[in-house]
Write a protein that holds these residues in place. Structure first.
Motif, PDB file in Angstrom:
ATOM      1  N   ALA A   8      -0.560 -40.483 -12.788  1.00 26.69           N
ATOM      2  CA  ALA A   8       0.585 -39.570 -12.787  1.00 26.69           C
ATOM      3  C   ALA A   8       1.796 -40.289 -12.207  1.00 26.69           C
ATOM      4  O   ALA A   8       1.709 -40.925 -11.157  1.00 26.69           O
ATOM      5  CB  ALA A   8       0.271 -38.328 -11.983  1.00 26.69           C
ATOM      6  N   THR A   9       2.923 -40.186 -12.906  1.00 24.82           N
ATOM      7  CA  THR A   9       4.131 -40.883 -12.458  1.00 24.82           C
ATOM      8  C   THR A   9       5.209 -39.932 -11.947  1.00 24.82           C
ATOM      9  O   THR A   9       6.096 -40.345 -11.211  1.00 24.82           O
ATOM     10  CB  THR A   9       4.717 -41.714 -13.613  1.00 24.82           C
ATOM     11  OG1 THR A   9       4.946 -40.857 -14.744  1.00 24.82           O
ATOM     12  CG2 THR A   9       3.753 -42.825 -14.016  1.00 24.82           C
ATOM     13  N   ALA A  10       5.151 -38.654 -12.349  1.00 29.61           N
ATOM     14  CA  ALA A  10       6.126 -37.668 -11.876  1.00 29.61           C
ATOM     15  C   ALA A  10       5.549 -36.282 -12.090  1.00 29.61           C
ATOM     16  O   ALA A  10       4.709 -36.069 -12.963  1.00 29.61           O
ATOM     17  CB  ALA A  10       7.456 -37.810 -12.613  1.00 29.61           C
ATOM     18  N   ALA A  11       5.993 -35.339 -11.263  1.00 27.51           N
ATOM     19  CA  ALA A  11       5.531 -33.954 -11.374  1.00 27.51           C
ATOM     20  C   ALA A  11       6.706 -33.018 -11.173  1.00 27.51           C
ATOM     21  O   ALA A  11       7.609 -33.295 -10.377  1.00 27.51           O
ATOM     22  CB  ALA A  11       4.441 -33.667 -10.344  1.00 27.51           C
ATOM     23  N   LEU A  19       2.518 -26.907 -13.233  1.00 27.99           N
ATOM     24  CA  LEU A  19       3.225 -28.172 -13.075  1.00 27.99           C
ATOM     25  C   LEU A  19       3.230 -28.913 -14.396  1.00 27.99           C
ATOM     26  O   LEU A  19       2.291 -28.810 -15.191  1.00 27.99           O
ATOM     27  CB  LEU A  19       2.532 -29.058 -12.036  1.00 27.99           C
ATOM     28  CG  LEU A  19       2.615 -28.725 -10.556  1.00 27.99           C
ATOM     29  CD1 LEU A  19       1.701 -29.670  -9.788  1.00 27.99           C
ATOM     30  CD2 LEU A  19       4.038 -28.862 -10.052  1.00 27.99           C
ATOM     31  N   LEU A  21       3.238 -32.807 -15.634  1.00 26.06           N
ATOM     32  CA  LEU A  21       3.015 -34.169 -15.161  1.00 26.06           C
ATOM     33  C   LEU A  21       3.389 -35.173 -16.244  1.00 26.06           C
ATOM     34  O   LEU A  21       3.102 -34.960 -17.420  1.00 26.06           O
ATOM     35  CB  LEU A  21       1.550 -34.392 -14.802  1.00 26.06           C
ATOM     36  CG  LEU A  21       0.942 -33.675 -13.605  1.00 26.06           C
ATOM     37  CD1 LEU A  21      -0.514 -34.086 -13.468  1.00 26.06           C
ATOM     38  CD2 LEU A  21       1.708 -33.994 -12.324  1.00 26.06           C
ATOM     39  N   THR A  22       3.999 -36.298 -15.828  1.00 23.80           N
ATOM     40  CA  THR A  22       4.143 -37.440 -16.731  1.00 23.80           C
ATOM     41  C   THR A  22       3.150 -38.509 -16.285  1.00 23.80           C
ATOM     42  O   THR A  22       2.790 -38.592 -15.106  1.00 23.80           O
ATOM     43  CB  THR A  22       5.567 -38.022 -16.685  1.00 23.80           C
ATOM     44  OG1 THR A  22       5.874 -38.444 -15.348  1.00 23.80           O
ATOM     45  CG2 THR A  22       6.581 -37.003 -17.150  1.00 23.80           C
ATOM     46  N   THR A  23       2.711 -39.322 -17.246  1.00 25.50           N
ATOM     47  CA  THR A  23       1.743 -40.369 -16.939  1.00 25.50           C
ATOM     48  C   THR A  23       2.224 -41.710 -17.461  1.00 25.50           C
ATOM     49  O   THR A  23       3.189 -41.790 -18.231  1.00 25.50           O
ATOM     50  CB  THR A  23       0.365 -40.056 -17.571  1.00 25.50           C
ATOM     51  OG1 THR A  23       0.445 -40.248 -18.990  1.00 25.50           O
ATOM     52  CG2 THR A  23      -0.071 -38.628 -17.272  1.00 25.50           C
ATOM     53  N   LEU A  28       2.138 -36.458 -21.488  1.00 25.39           N
ATOM     54  CA  LEU A  28       2.399 -35.420 -20.497  1.00 25.39           C
ATOM     55  C   LEU A  28       1.211 -34.476 -20.399  1.00 25.39           C
ATOM     56  O   LEU A  28       0.493 -34.260 -21.380  1.00 25.39           O
ATOM     57  CB  LEU A  28       3.663 -34.635 -20.855  1.00 25.39           C
ATOM     58  CG  LEU A  28       5.004 -35.240 -20.401  1.00 25.39           C
ATOM     59  CD1 LEU A  28       5.276 -36.581 -21.064  1.00 25.39           C
ATOM     60  CD2 LEU A  28       6.155 -34.270 -20.666  1.00 25.39           C
ATOM     61  N   TYR A  29       1.069 -33.859 -19.220  1.00 25.04           N
ATOM     62  CA  TYR A  29       0.001 -32.891 -18.991  1.00 25.04           C
ATOM     63  C   TYR A  29       0.577 -31.642 -18.336  1.00 25.04           C
ATOM     64  O   TYR A  29       1.513 -31.723 -17.518  1.00 25.04           O
ATOM     65  CB  TYR A  29      -1.091 -33.466 -18.087  1.00 25.04           C
ATOM     66  CG  TYR A  29      -2.027 -34.415 -18.800  1.00 25.04           C
ATOM     67  CD1 TYR A  29      -3.287 -33.985 -19.219  1.00 25.04           C
ATOM     68  CD2 TYR A  29      -1.657 -35.724 -19.058  1.00 25.04           C
ATOM     69  CE1 TYR A  29      -4.152 -34.850 -19.879  1.00 25.04           C
ATOM     70  CE2 TYR A  29      -2.511 -36.599 -19.716  1.00 25.04           C
ATOM     71  CZ  TYR A  29      -3.757 -36.156 -20.124  1.00 25.04           C
ATOM     72  OH  TYR A  29      -4.609 -37.003 -20.777  1.00 25.04           O
ATOM     73  N   VAL A  31      -0.415 -28.616 -15.875  1.00 27.99           N
ATOM     74  CA  VAL A  31      -1.394 -28.294 -14.843  1.00 27.99           C
ATOM     75  C   VAL A  31      -1.209 -26.840 -14.420  1.00 27.99           C
ATOM     76  O   VAL A  31      -0.113 -26.442 -14.015  1.00 27.99           O
ATOM     77  CB  VAL A  31      -1.236 -29.214 -13.613  1.00 27.99           C
ATOM     78  CG1 VAL A  31      -2.291 -28.876 -12.560  1.00 27.99           C
ATOM     79  CG2 VAL A  31      -1.311 -30.673 -14.018  1.00 27.99           C
ATOM     80  N   ILE A  36      -6.166 -28.390 -16.523  1.00 31.85           N
ATOM     81  CA  ILE A  36      -5.180 -29.438 -16.790  1.00 31.85           C
ATOM     82  C   ILE A  36      -5.386 -29.887 -18.220  1.00 31.85           C
ATOM     83  O   ILE A  36      -6.500 -30.237 -18.616  1.00 31.85           O
ATOM     84  CB  ILE A  36      -5.292 -30.615 -15.801  1.00 31.85           C
ATOM     85  CG1 ILE A  36      -4.286 -31.713 -16.166  1.00 31.85           C
ATOM     86  CG2 ILE A  36      -6.713 -31.161 -15.740  1.00 31.85           C
ATOM     87  CD1 ILE A  36      -4.159 -32.788 -15.099  1.00 31.85           C
TER      88      ILE A  36
END
Length: 419
Positions: A8-11, A19, A21-23, A28-29, A31, A36
């Motif tokens: 994960a790089t940002a939330a 949430l 998330l970027t990876t 993207l995910y 949550v 998730i």
């Protein structure tokens, strides 16, 4: 299960219990308390395996994504691509390390080796997604909730939802089959779209593109004074068209006139006016007869010069944009004279493009500057858009005021949108 190399790089909180998330390599995910799951991105050629470095909220409906290889993406809450800012659109490079949105909803980008600024909340936005292949913008039309853009390399269309500002629509344009190559103009007649291209005139319907007349290039189509007649300017001469509810068909070419007719308009008497940049202004009367009358107007007939004259119909009058202001036709004297209602606005400014919008304001090109005459105040005001200076296709400028929230301007690369 998550990938073994999930990073994960940002939330960003996007709801009370969710949430985004970027990876690094897995997209993207989303949550939530329960699960998730992948958050798919929808748009032209977005790779889910690229490195997403950062994520910020612009407003309640839009987010910005930073990447290491493709600049900055603007997406909506459903994951639809709205815009992509990259080196092609003016960034120093495509390697985005961080993002920040200020209180005015403008975006600051921390790059691999610098800082960039996007005036995202500006009234002017650049429309040049990858799907438009970086072509130059020559024409646009809005018909039946479809936006059509004519470029140097083809015709593209985009279905539009009920957005007040169409610049926020997902920029996933698709090419219209059969309409590849140079598009010079788009016209709407009787709820039908006409496509002026380098190799002919076409109409576009639900069944696809249909040729009206091929064999020569067409510049423009203008409605005649009667509902059943239209006039097309082509590489060599004027073509008459028959208009019906379900088809537009070619009639005869106007005899006795063989010049290139890129600038054409029709007055209330079905007299055709066309200007040639090196000859002057032509008046063609009796266009449906076998022997129409053709008369040429130059500096011997009131115009300041035989060169650089551009004919338009503004406020129900035939006017000529010239190197020394706006001229209008005096029918009683059969000459052109400086138009007094425009002289107090433009003086002797060099004008080469005029377009009246639904509110009665007049958009214009002065040298390489885009401006508009705003008639809302007691005294007309000249407003300019300095950020668009030198950005338009010189000599082939295009302005389409769809409504007060959506003005499209052809550019050397794509289009600009003004709200």
């Amino acid at each position: 299960a998550l990938p073994t190399d999930f990073q994960a790089t940002a939330a960003l909180a996007i709801g009370a219990d969710s949430l985004l998330l970027t990876t690094g390599k897995h997209g993207l995910y989303l949550v939530t308390v329960a699960e998730i799951k992948p958050f798919p991105l929808k748009g032209h050629a977005i790779s889910h395996t690229q490195y997403f470095s950062s994520l910020i909220r612009i407003d309640e409906k839009t987010f910005a994504l930073g990447t290491y290889t493709n600049g900055c993406y603007i997406i909506d809450k459903e994951g639809n691509l709205i815009q992509n800012f990259s080196r092609r659109s003016g960034l120093q490079n495509n390697n985005i390390r961080s993002l920040y949105c200020d209180k005015n909803r403008n975006i600051w980008l921390g790059l691999d080796n610098g800082i960039d600024f996007i005036a995202y909340n500006n009234a002017v936005k650049h429309i040049n997604p990858a799907s438009l292949t970086n072509g130059s913008g020559y024409a646009s039309a809005f018909l039946n909730n479809q936006l059509y853009l004519g470029l140097s390399d083809g015709l593209f269309q985009l279905p539009l939802p009920g957005l007040k500002d169409i610049s926020y629509a997902a920029n996933d344009f698709t090419p219209v089959a059969g309409a590849e190559g140079q598009i010079w103009g788009l016209s709407t007649l009787n709820n039908q779209l006409l496509v002026n291209s380098h190799d002919g005139l076409y109409s576009l319907a639900a069944q696809g593109l249909r040729p009206v007349l091929k064999g020569t290039g067409f510049w423009t189509v203008q409605a005649g004074a009667g509902n059943l007649l239209a006039v097309a300017g082509k590489y060599t001469g004027i073509q008459l068209l028959q208009v019906s509810d379900n088809a537009i068909t070619a009639r005869q070419t106007v005899p006795g006139f063989h010049e290139s007719a890129r600038f054409v308009t029709v007055d209330n008497n079905n007299t055709v006016w066309t200007s040639h940049p090196y000859r002057g202004v032509y008046k063609i009367e009796g266009i449906e007869s076998s022997r129409p009358t053709v008369r040429l107007y130059t500096n011997q007939n009131g115009l300041p010069s035989a060169l650089n004259n551009h004919v338009y119909r503004v406020r129900n009058k035939i006017v000529i944009a010239t190197g020394k202001g706006i001229y209008s036709y005096n029918r009683g004297k059969d000459v052109f004279e400086p138009a007094p209602e425009f002289k107090q606005i433009f003086g002797e400014k060099s004008i080469r493009y005029l377009k009246e919008d639904a509110q009665g304001n007049i958009w214009f090109i002065h040298e390489k500057n885009l401006g508009v005459v705003d008639f809302a105040a007691l005294k007309p005001q000249l407003l300019y858009f300095p950020e668009l200076k030198d950005k338009m296709v010189s000599g082939f400028e295009h302005i389409n005021p769809i409504n007060e929230c959506n003005i499209l301007v052809g550019a050397e690369n794509g289009f600009y949108h003004i709200n």
